[in-house]
Structure formats: C-alpha cells, structure tokens
Design a protein around this motif. Sequence first.
Motif, PDB file in Angstrom:
ATOM      1  N   ASP A 124      18.688  -6.461 -10.609  1.00  0.00           N
ATOM      2  CA  ASP A 124      19.119  -6.710 -11.982  1.00  0.00           C
ATOM      3  C   ASP A 124      20.327  -5.889 -12.393  1.00  0.00           C
ATOM      4  OD1 ASP A 124      17.237  -8.643 -12.565  1.00  0.00           O
ATOM      5  OD2 ASP A 124      15.753  -7.221 -13.290  1.00  0.00           O
ATOM      6  N   GLY A 125      20.869  -5.088 -11.483  1.00  0.00           N
ATOM      7  CA  GLY A 125      22.045  -4.292 -11.799  1.00  0.00           C
ATOM      8  C   GLY A 125      21.774  -3.214 -12.831  1.00  0.00           C
ATOM      9  N   LEU A 126      20.612  -2.575 -12.753  1.00  0.00           N
ATOM     10  CA  LEU A 126      20.241  -1.565 -13.733  1.00  0.00           C
ATOM     11  C   LEU A 126      20.512  -0.158 -13.218  1.00  0.00           C
ATOM     12  CD1 LEU A 126      16.738  -2.936 -14.843  1.00  0.00           C
ATOM     13  CD2 LEU A 126      18.990  -3.508 -15.764  1.00  0.00           C
ATOM     14  N   GLY A 127      20.655   0.767 -14.139  1.00  0.00           N
ATOM     15  CA  GLY A 127      20.660   2.171 -13.783  1.00  0.00           C
ATOM     16  C   GLY A 127      19.238   2.641 -13.548  1.00  0.00           C
ATOM     17  N   PHE A 128      19.093   3.844 -12.978  1.00  0.00           N
ATOM     18  CA  PHE A 128      17.756   4.344 -12.671  1.00  0.00           C
ATOM     19  C   PHE A 128      16.897   4.440 -13.933  1.00  0.00           C
ATOM     20  CE2 PHE A 128      14.760   7.878 -12.273  1.00  0.00           C
ATOM     21  CZ  PHE A 128      14.055   7.499 -11.140  1.00  0.00           C
ATOM     22  N   THR A 129      17.436   5.034 -14.980  1.00  0.00           N
ATOM     23  CA  THR A 129      16.669   5.212 -16.212  1.00  0.00           C
ATOM     24  C   THR A 129      16.258   3.871 -16.808  1.00  0.00           C
ATOM     25  OG1 THR A 129      17.783   7.303 -16.691  1.00  0.00           O
ATOM     26  CG2 THR A 129      16.723   6.168 -18.535  1.00  0.00           C
TER      27      THR A 129
ATOM     28  N   GLN B 110       0.812  -1.224   0.000  1.00  0.00           N
ATOM     29  CA  GLN B 110       0.000   0.000   0.000  1.00  0.00           C
ATOM     30  C   GLN B 110       0.838   1.262   0.000  1.00  0.00           C
ATOM     31  OE1 GLN B 110       0.379  -1.969   2.584  1.00  0.00           O
ATOM     32  NE2 GLN B 110       0.080  -0.946   4.547  1.00  0.00           N
ATOM     33  N   VAL B 111       2.111   1.165   0.388  1.00  0.00           N
ATOM     34  CA  VAL B 111       2.978   2.342   0.311  1.00  0.00           C
ATOM     35  C   VAL B 111       4.070   2.162  -0.737  1.00  0.00           C
ATOM     36  CG1 VAL B 111       2.542   3.005   2.692  1.00  0.00           C
ATOM     37  CG2 VAL B 111       4.472   1.505   2.184  1.00  0.00           C
ATOM     38  N   GLY B 112       4.114   0.980  -1.378  1.00  0.00           N
ATOM     39  CA  GLY B 112       5.053   0.757  -2.471  1.00  0.00           C
ATOM     40  C   GLY B 112       6.503   0.691  -2.058  1.00  0.00           C
ATOM     41  N   LEU B 113       6.791   0.221  -0.825  1.00  0.00           N
ATOM     42  CA  LEU B 113       8.167   0.194  -0.342  1.00  0.00           C
ATOM     43  C   LEU B 113       8.548  -1.187   0.170  1.00  0.00           C
ATOM     44  CD1 LEU B 113       8.362   3.574   1.615  1.00  0.00           C
ATOM     45  CD2 LEU B 113       9.263   3.095  -0.657  1.00  0.00           C
ATOM     46  N   TRP B 114       9.863  -1.435   0.220  1.00  0.00           N
ATOM     47  CA  TRP B 114      10.415  -2.675   0.771  1.00  0.00           C
ATOM     48  C   TRP B 114      11.603  -2.321   1.649  1.00  0.00           C
ATOM     49  CZ3 TRP B 114      15.547  -3.875  -0.393  1.00  0.00           C
ATOM     50  CH2 TRP B 114      16.120  -3.130  -1.453  1.00  0.00           C
ATOM     51  N   HIS B 115      11.877  -3.213   2.596  1.00  0.00           N
ATOM     52  CA  HIS B 115      13.030  -3.003   3.463  1.00  0.00           C
ATOM     53  C   HIS B 115      13.448  -4.332   4.064  1.00  0.00           C
ATOM     54  CE1 HIS B 115      15.781  -0.729   6.032  1.00  0.00           C
ATOM     55  NE2 HIS B 115      15.486  -1.610   6.979  1.00  0.00           N
ATOM     56  N   CYS B 116      14.758  -4.548   4.138  1.00  0.00           N
ATOM     57  CA  CYS B 116      15.287  -5.742   4.806  1.00  0.00           C
ATOM     58  C   CYS B 116      15.862  -5.321   6.157  1.00  0.00           C
ATOM     59  CB  CYS B 116      16.380  -6.419   3.977  1.00  0.00           C
ATOM     60  SG  CYS B 116      17.117  -7.830   4.849  1.00  0.00           S
ATOM     61  N   PHE B 117      15.324  -5.911   7.227  1.00  0.00           N
ATOM     62  CA  PHE B 117      15.785  -5.575   8.555  1.00  0.00           C
ATOM     63  C   PHE B 117      17.033  -6.366   8.938  1.00  0.00           C
ATOM     64  CE2 PHE B 117      11.367  -4.399   8.342  1.00  0.00           C
ATOM     65  CZ  PHE B 117      11.368  -3.148   8.932  1.00  0.00           C
ATOM     66  N   GLY B 118      17.514  -7.189   8.002  1.00  0.00           N
ATOM     67  CA  GLY B 118      18.747  -7.921   8.230  1.00  0.00           C
ATOM     68  C   GLY B 118      19.954  -7.178   7.708  1.00  0.00           C
ATOM     69  N   CYS B 119      19.893  -6.761   6.434  1.00  0.00           N
ATOM     70  CA  CYS B 119      21.052  -6.091   5.833  1.00  0.00           C
ATOM     71  C   CYS B 119      20.869  -4.586   5.697  1.00  0.00           C
ATOM     72  CB  CYS B 119      21.360  -6.703   4.464  1.00  0.00           C
ATOM     73  SG  CYS B 119      20.097  -6.418   3.194  1.00  0.00           S
ATOM     74  N   GLY B 120      19.642  -4.099   5.952  1.00  0.00           N
ATOM     75  CA  GLY B 120      19.412  -2.667   5.928  1.00  0.00           C
ATOM     76  C   GLY B 120      19.077  -2.086   4.573  1.00  0.00           C
ATOM     77  N   GLU B 121      19.040  -2.915   3.516  1.00  0.00           N
ATOM     78  CA  GLU B 121      18.682  -2.410   2.194  1.00  0.00           C
ATOM     79  C   GLU B 121      17.180  -2.109   2.151  1.00  0.00           C
ATOM     80  OE1 GLU B 121      20.642  -1.627  -0.147  1.00  0.00           O
ATOM     81  OE2 GLU B 121      22.525  -2.573   0.446  1.00  0.00           O
ATOM     82  N   GLY B 122      16.791  -1.138   1.335  1.00  0.00           N
ATOM     83  CA  GLY B 122      15.375  -0.814   1.217  1.00  0.00           C
ATOM     84  C   GLY B 122      15.143   0.217   0.137  1.00  0.00           C
ATOM     85  N   GLY B 123      13.872   0.450  -0.174  1.00  0.00           N
ATOM     86  CA  GLY B 123      13.528   1.435  -1.191  1.00  0.00           C
ATOM     87  C   GLY B 123      12.187   1.151  -1.815  1.00  0.00           C
ATOM     88  N   ASP B 124      12.014   1.607  -3.058  1.00  0.00           N
ATOM     89  CA  ASP B 124      10.750   1.415  -3.765  1.00  0.00           C
ATOM     90  C   ASP B 124      10.925   0.387  -4.874  1.00  0.00           C
ATOM     91  OD1 ASP B 124      12.175   2.721  -5.733  1.00  0.00           O
ATOM     92  OD2 ASP B 124      11.080   4.601  -5.575  1.00  0.00           O
ATOM     93  N   VAL B 125       9.921   0.264  -5.736  1.00  0.00           N
ATOM     94  CA  VAL B 125       9.959  -0.763  -6.768  1.00  0.00           C
ATOM     95  C   VAL B 125      11.081  -0.502  -7.775  1.00  0.00           C
ATOM     96  CG1 VAL B 125       8.278   0.433  -8.258  1.00  0.00           C
ATOM     97  CG2 VAL B 125       8.498  -2.058  -8.386  1.00  0.00           C
ATOM     98  N   ILE B 126      11.393   0.767  -8.010  1.00  0.00           N
ATOM     99  CA  ILE B 126      12.461   1.101  -8.955  1.00  0.00           C
ATOM    100  C   ILE B 126      13.821   0.712  -8.389  1.00  0.00           C
ATOM    101  CG2 ILE B 126      13.601   2.980 -10.200  1.00  0.00           C
ATOM    102  CD1 ILE B 126      10.893   4.436 -10.228  1.00  0.00           C
ATOM    103  N   SER B 127      14.069   1.059  -7.139  1.00  0.00           N
ATOM    104  CA  SER B 127      15.362   0.733  -6.543  1.00  0.00           C
ATOM    105  C   SER B 127      15.534  -0.771  -6.399  1.00  0.00           C
ATOM    106  CB  SER B 127      15.511   1.408  -5.180  1.00  0.00           C
ATOM    107  OG  SER B 127      14.573   0.897  -4.249  1.00  0.00           O
ATOM    108  N   PHE B 128      14.417  -1.504  -6.182  1.00  0.00           N
ATOM    109  CA  PHE B 128      14.524  -2.966  -6.095  1.00  0.00           C
ATOM    110  C   PHE B 128      15.009  -3.532  -7.427  1.00  0.00           C
ATOM    111  CE2 PHE B 128      12.873  -7.227  -6.738  1.00  0.00           C
ATOM    112  CZ  PHE B 128      13.326  -7.871  -5.591  1.00  0.00           C
ATOM    113  N   LEU B 129      14.401  -3.064  -8.519  1.00  0.00           N
ATOM    114  CA  LEU B 129      14.798  -3.558  -9.834  1.00  0.00           C
ATOM    115  C   LEU B 129      16.235  -3.157 -10.153  1.00  0.00           C
ATOM    116  CD1 LEU B 129      13.265  -5.211 -11.946  1.00  0.00           C
ATOM    117  CD2 LEU B 129      12.877  -3.103 -13.207  1.00  0.00           C
ATOM    118  N   GLN B 130      16.629  -1.956  -9.752  1.00  0.00           N
ATOM    119  CA  GLN B 130      18.010  -1.530  -9.963  1.00  0.00           C
ATOM    120  C   GLN B 130      18.984  -2.489  -9.297  1.00  0.00           C
ATOM    121  OE1 GLN B 130      17.160   2.911  -8.859  1.00  0.00           O
ATOM    122  NE2 GLN B 130      19.156   2.854  -9.841  1.00  0.00           N
ATOM    123  N   LYS B 131      18.686  -2.836  -8.060  1.00  0.00           N
ATOM    124  CA  LYS B 131      19.620  -3.645  -7.292  1.00  0.00           C
ATOM    125  C   LYS B 131      19.588  -5.105  -7.721  1.00  0.00           C
ATOM    126  CE  LYS B 131      21.266  -4.459  -2.604  1.00  0.00           C
ATOM    127  NZ  LYS B 131      22.619  -4.015  -2.966  1.00  0.00           N
TER     128      LYS B 131
END
Length: 632
Positions: free
Chosen positions: A79-84, A56-77
């Motif tokens: 699949d190794g993509l740039g933002f665009t 409902q807020v479109g976000l993710w976060h891992c409480f183990g490694c501290g990574e987090g963000g939105d759907v775009i940042s997930f795909l970036q990380k």
Amino acid sequence: MPGRIRREDVAAVRERARIEEIVGEHVTLRPAGVGSMKGLCPFHDERTPSFHVRPQVGLWHCFGCGEGGDVISFLQKIDGLGFTEAVEHLAGRVGVQLRYEEGGAPRPGEEPGRRQRLLEAHRAAATYYAEQLITPDAAPARGFLAERGFDREAAEHFGVGFAPRGWDHLLRHLRGRGFTEGELTASGLMSQGNRGPYDRFRGRLVWPIRDVTGDTVGFGARKIFDDDQGPKYLNSPETPLYRKTQVLYGIDLAKREIAKAKQVVVVEGYTDVMAAHLSGVRTAVATCGTAFGSDHARIVRRLLGDTSAGAGVQLSSGLSLGGEVIFTFDGDEAGQKAALRAFGEDQRFYAQTFVAISPGGMDPCELRQSRGPDAVVALVSGRQPLFEFVVRSTLSRHDLDTAEGRVAALRAAAPVVAGIRDTALRPEYSRLLAGWLGMEGSAVERAVAAAGRQGGRRDDDRVPGPEPRAESGRPAGPDRRDPVATLERQVLEAVLQYPSAPGAAAFDQLEADAFTVPALRAVHEAIRAAGGVAAASDPVAWLDAVREEAASTVAPLVAELAVTPLPEDRADAIGGYVGGVVRRLVELGLTRRIADARGRLQRMAPDDEGYAEAFARLIALEGLRRALRSEE
C-alpha cells in the motif's frame, strides 16, 4: 506530535494481525505443506507461485524476487505506507491501543497517520452520500436507478449514494466531524477555488470505489440533472489513496468469488457491475475512467492465483489452462476497438482470456433490463477466446473471396498470431488461421514464422522469472550444489520454523564456527544473540528477536529461511526431520573438531607437554560422536 510507537505495542500488532488474512486480501493463497501457504507474488510478474507465507511465524518471502518480511512490511510495500502508518492501520483492525513515547498518546483531534485520516474521511463521506439517497432532493437519482432495475436493497449493497446540489454540504458535514481543510483537500473530496475548498461532487449519483480490502479510496459520480454542465461521469482525482490505474470497481465484492471460480469478468461501468452481480455473475469488476492496463492485470492475476494448473479451461487444441479473464464490450465499433486493445494486455495473463459481446450491442445493464438476468449469464457463457476474436476481426477487414484479399489478410493476421505469448498456442492458431483463410497450413506457418522474425527476439520468449538482482551489501548466499552448505541452510530453516521441536535443543551445542557459509554464520550469530533456541518459549516473539539481532543485510535472509518450505511435509514427521538435520550438523562439527584434534596430536611427541590432555580430548570427542550416532 507523538513520538515513536512503543516497541511492545508493535509486537502486539504483529501477534494479533494474522498475516494470512492480510496477505490473503491481495493474494490467493493455497496450502503448500505443513504450516506453509503460497501464491503469485504481488510485487513482480510470475507464472508459477514463488510467494510463501508461514502463519505460525508471521513471515512471508518471495523466492522469485527476494522480497520478504512480516505483516507490517507487507502492508508497507503493498500500500506504499510508512512504518508508523502501517502499524496504525493494523492496530485499528485488530483492536490494539497504541501508545507513543515522548508524550504518550496523541492529543485529541490529532491523528498520527495521514493515510488513516484520509480513509476515515472517505468512510464518513460514503456514509453521508448513502444517507442522502433517501432524501426528497435525491428523487431523480432514485429514478435513475429504478429505470435500470436497481431497488433500494441493491443501492445499499453497492453503497450507492447521492451528492446534494450545493457547494459545501459535504464540506460542512466533514468539518463538523473534525476533519481539517488540508485533509479534505488531500482526500480529493474537495476542489480548491478562489474562495477556498468546495464539494467536488454536487447533484450527482455517487458510487464508492473500494480497494481490495474494502476501504473506500475514491468515488465515481454520474450527472443526473440536465443543467449539470460537467462531464457525464466524474471520478475522484489522483490522491495518495486513489490511483485509477490501480483500482477496479467491485473488486471488494468480487474477490472471493474470483478466487473460488477462477474467473474475472471485466465490464465497462458501475451499473454493469451491479447488473452482473445481481444476475449471478459475481466475478464482475470494472475499470474507473481508464482503459484496462498492466496494473489492473497484476491485480487480476494475483486474485486468480496460480493459473498454470487450476480451473482447467479446455482449448480446441486440447491444452488446459487455469482461470478465465472475460472482457465484455458493447457490440459497436468502439466496443470492438476496446476488445482489440485488450489483446495487448492478454499477454500479461497466463489465464485463458475471452471476449463476450452482445449481438444487439447492449451492455450487461441494458441486457438485464430488456431480457432478464439469464441473458447476462448467457452473455458470459457464450464468450469466445480473445485471440480468436482478434484474428477474426483482422480478417473481417479483407475480402476473402479474392486471392489478393486472402494474401492481404494473411499478412495482417500473421503478426497477431506470432505475437501470442504462449508458444504452445501459436501452432494451434496457425492451423485455425489456415482454415479461416482456406489456405495451405504450411504457407500460413511460414508467414507466422516470418512475422515473428521481423518482430525481433521477443522478451516473452524467455523463461518466465525475475531478472537477476544484485543485492549490494548482502552476504553471499550458499552454493546449493555444496552438500555442506545445503545442510547448514536446512538446519537454520528447521530451527527458525520449529525451535521447540524434539532435537532442536541440540542446536545450542553448536560452536561459533559451526557454519562455514558467511551469510549462514551471520544468521547463527543472530540466533545466539537472541538466546538460542532455548529462549524460544514464544516462537513468534523469538523470531522477531532474531531478526532484530541480525544485521540489516542479514534480516531478509532470516525471513527467507523462516518461510522456506521444508523437505518434510508430514506433520507427524516434522520433529524427526528437525532433530535429524541438527544432529547431522552437530556430527559434522564434531568430525571437524576430531580432525583438528587428531592433526594436533600427530604433530606432537608422546612426551610433549599437553600430549595426554590432547589425547584425552580426542577420545572425548570421538565418544560424543559415537553417542550421537547411536541416537539415530
């Protein structure tokens, strides 16, 4: 070249791309309370799920490694993509027409996303190869499939195709569709010669290799003509899309059944995957020209999900573990060596791992041909624990009829048992080893313990979890033992997730210094800069605004707070919880202000200028606190 993607288009992509669907293609997600989902983190190894998603807020976060963000940042990380590139990929999936600043839309024939172009080239190549399979020149390829029991429907289901003989058939086909020489070379579909690029695959049966999302990222090709001087199997080279250690053939078809059945069957070849699926074993996958490695293990574990409690595989010891990983190997010596190599990777699984070896030495494809689909199912059903297979294989190299042979076998097998990562399994296998050797259990246990000591302190004996990380530049987080810090954090979690809940509006009454923890105060400032909760008519867009207002060091904390599971998990009680924690913090702030006002008043004489005003302020603050408490 086009400029930046317009901000409103990026927002539209975020809104339309369902984060649970995108993440769910890589991670098995399960409900984790109201509006929350969780699974095993795809970015670090973990035993229990600490990766949370809030659709409902479109976000993710891992409480183990501290990574987090939105759907775009997930795909970036992931699949190794740039933002665009990530935005363009998602826009293509959800049907958003992107516009670019400084010149508008890209010029005809000029695609802004290189990765997307390479994917499109592979998609076009897969279609071309599949079409070529029905041509007269592909008769030997169709014969190869028919001899192994695969009809046209099976070939279409798996996307099998044929690469024509000749040097430039695919090259001319893709050039005609606007692909440049540079793109075709980068894709791995072409090889580079003295006279320019030429088709990498020629006169071969071709299987498309797809990633977990279903995108074709490479090809595997088998020679079928006697005059072909190349290797029996030829795969795509390493490219920006294709890393052989990070792909599993058939994963796109098997992923949902893997998550459902809590089982993965690892076979050795493309035709084995086809035979297994057609026989009813739809959890089969295969590596692509390389041994099963750590990256493959991570893919499998993410799809299996939380294996600390799941399918409930029962062991002879009575232990119950979730999920199964079953390796199938040929029954010959090479196959057994491959099974032994898999033992090392087993330490990366928390699922129970098995080996299935056909007594006749046949692979699943041969087994289906000679004995039918039921034999493939029986092969998988008759699997044995990998640890047991490794220990028994070690013992088989010694003469157990002699005392010397049994002692030598114990010395060889003890390090294997000592190396089992799951400490609860080691005593069980020590007892089993004693039985197989016909030796006293205490002697075997001492040998296993000694082998463990000789191996040194194992990293695997530590409590599972990520290494502590130093997050340079990020404000210090709250002390979870401090009740005030805990309340401040709970308030931010509540209003970021449910800004429209009854009682949340009182949040905007908080003073600028209401938060004592520096990191949480920075989040409060970002909320105020975004207009407060009163501006949250669209919660997702509002949360994006809060993250944009936050400093770069604070934005990850905003995402973390917006995803953290709340203590209240009943849908009908969420509103009361949000209002309650906000009221408590407002009351805490009033108490702090009352203390300040009372202290100021005590330092003044009744005839001092401003005494009456200070007294009136104290009375007003106490009245506000009484009114607030009466609402509870």
